[in-house]
Design an enzyme around this catalytic site. Sequence first.
Site, mmCIF file in Angstrom:
data_model
loop_
_atom_site.group_PDB
_atom_site.id
_atom_site.type_symbol
_atom_site.label_atom_id
_atom_site.label_comp_id
_atom_site.label_asym_id
_atom_site.label_seq_id
_atom_site.Cartn_x
_atom_site.Cartn_y
_atom_site.Cartn_z
ATOM 1 C CG HIS A 16 -1.660 1.029 1.381
ATOM 2 N ND1 HIS A 16 -3.125 1.100 1.111
ATOM 3 C CD2 HIS A 16 -1.621 2.394 1.688
ATOM 4 C CE1 HIS A 16 -3.764 2.358 1.203
ATOM 5 N NE2 HIS A 16 -2.721 3.168 1.732
ATOM 6 C CD GLU A 50 -0.686 7.311 -2.395
ATOM 7 O OE1 GLU A 50 -1.790 6.718 -2.809
ATOM 8 O OE2 GLU A 50 -0.932 8.650 -2.752
ATOM 9 C CE LYS A 78 -1.751 5.238 -6.190
ATOM 10 N NZ LYS A 78 -3.160 5.167 -5.759
ATOM 11 C CG ASN A 79 2.055 10.758 -4.869
ATOM 12 O OD1 ASN A 79 1.077 11.463 -5.340
ATOM 13 N ND2 ASN A 79 1.892 10.061 -3.876
HETATM 14 C C1 W6P Z 1 6.619 14.305 -6.348
HETATM 15 C C2 W6P Z 1 5.397 14.435 -5.219
HETATM 16 C C3 W6P Z 1 5.495 13.162 -4.673
HETATM 17 C C4 W6P Z 1 4.868 12.446 -3.365
HETATM 18 C C5 W6P Z 1 5.402 11.413 -2.815
HETATM 19 C C6 W6P Z 1 6.390 10.592 -3.277
HETATM 20 C C7 W6P Z 1 6.907 11.197 -4.512
HETATM 21 C C8 W6P Z 1 6.438 12.333 -5.178
HETATM 22 N N1 W6P Z 1 7.030 12.714 -6.139
HETATM 23 O O1 W6P Z 1 6.651 15.192 -7.038
#
Ligand code: W6P
Length: 399
Positions: free
Chosen positions: A237, A241, A244-245
Amino acid sequence: ASMQKMIDHYSRFSPSPLSLRQFLDFAQKTGDEKSSFLWLRQELPTRLANMMKEMNRLPDSLLVMPSTSLVTSWYRQSFEDVIAFDKNKTDPSNMERFNKVLQVIIQRHRNVVETMAHGIMEWKENCNDVQTQTEDYQDKIQYFLDRFYTSRIGIRILINQHILLFGDSSMRRPDLYGTIDANCDVQLVVEDAYNSAKFLCEQYYLGAPDLNIEVNNASDESSSQVSIIYVPSHLHHICFELFKNAMRATMEKHSEECDVPSVSVSVTKGMSDCGIRISDQGGGASRHVTSKWFEYMYSTAPRPPRGQDDRVAPLAGYGYGLPISRLYARYLGGDLEIQSMEGYGTDAYVYLKSLSTAAVETVPVFNSTTTEQYRRPQLTGDWVVPAKQKSRQFRNPFN
Ligand code: W6P
């Protein structure tokens, strides 16, 4: 005894946090269905009651929102369902009935996160006034949701361990003890999460960053692999997440190029910590933006209604993904931190406990300290801040 009396009674017990070692020992040897039943018959009402008392500290205007009162009604119903069992009746038919009730409870609570989030949006829209906009309220909602969702993670593990160990064997996974992998291969879980995120990313962006992964076992030089005792679904999980970001940022930043930079992952295991760093070159963000990524109120802001032809990005907004992922990491003594370099990229650090004896549940308790958190206004103002233009801190002598 009346319901309220029973809630008061059980809320006076403190929840008993377990370590992953204790969960695993129970599942591998010491545990039988009867002792598991007796444990849950005490521990579930305790954890539910502690959280019900804490929910009661929320402002009435929030508690009366339709979604919020739905959530509190689920807690009351589940509390009632569990205490209805007689501790002295441990015959097979009662044990089977207990199993069924636990499955019903899991089902009843499956949408708690979304429903609670919705309740807070209803509240903000409804009482769109002074109170809900203040920093003090934001802090209290953050405090509550962190504890509420953490409590839920713990309760779900307790229930799932029982159901998976003693219930329907068709749902059992042969490589796990309930939800716990005694030999969780971190690289495999990371790669699995990467592939799940890649699949979504390719649907929307017609491409995805490659994965670079490096594994280093510093606690056992003879091994090129990192494995820990952990709940693989939680780790999946968290990583899903984060990927994906990282992917969304990478694809958006490099949309004009045919080659996008890879997402790099480094996995290490030391004597006490197991670390996973996920690095992207997606352009990062400034610190005043990154500091909001773990705030629930930031993502519960009422969104503009979606038009008919607005495409829904499969790599959804920050939403609740990051704060909840951090709760999963913290639940067993770990953490999730994000470091960003504006204009370049972002590093996400996941820390887990290497030792199962150190991986102890973090469970909220309701007591007078908790009550104070909801009562006391945040004391601020011991640092000088520049006056805002519109607030007219200083009277203009020419006005
Ligand atoms: C980004 C924003 C973010 C949040 C969490 C993990 C990776 C990333 N990269 O630009």
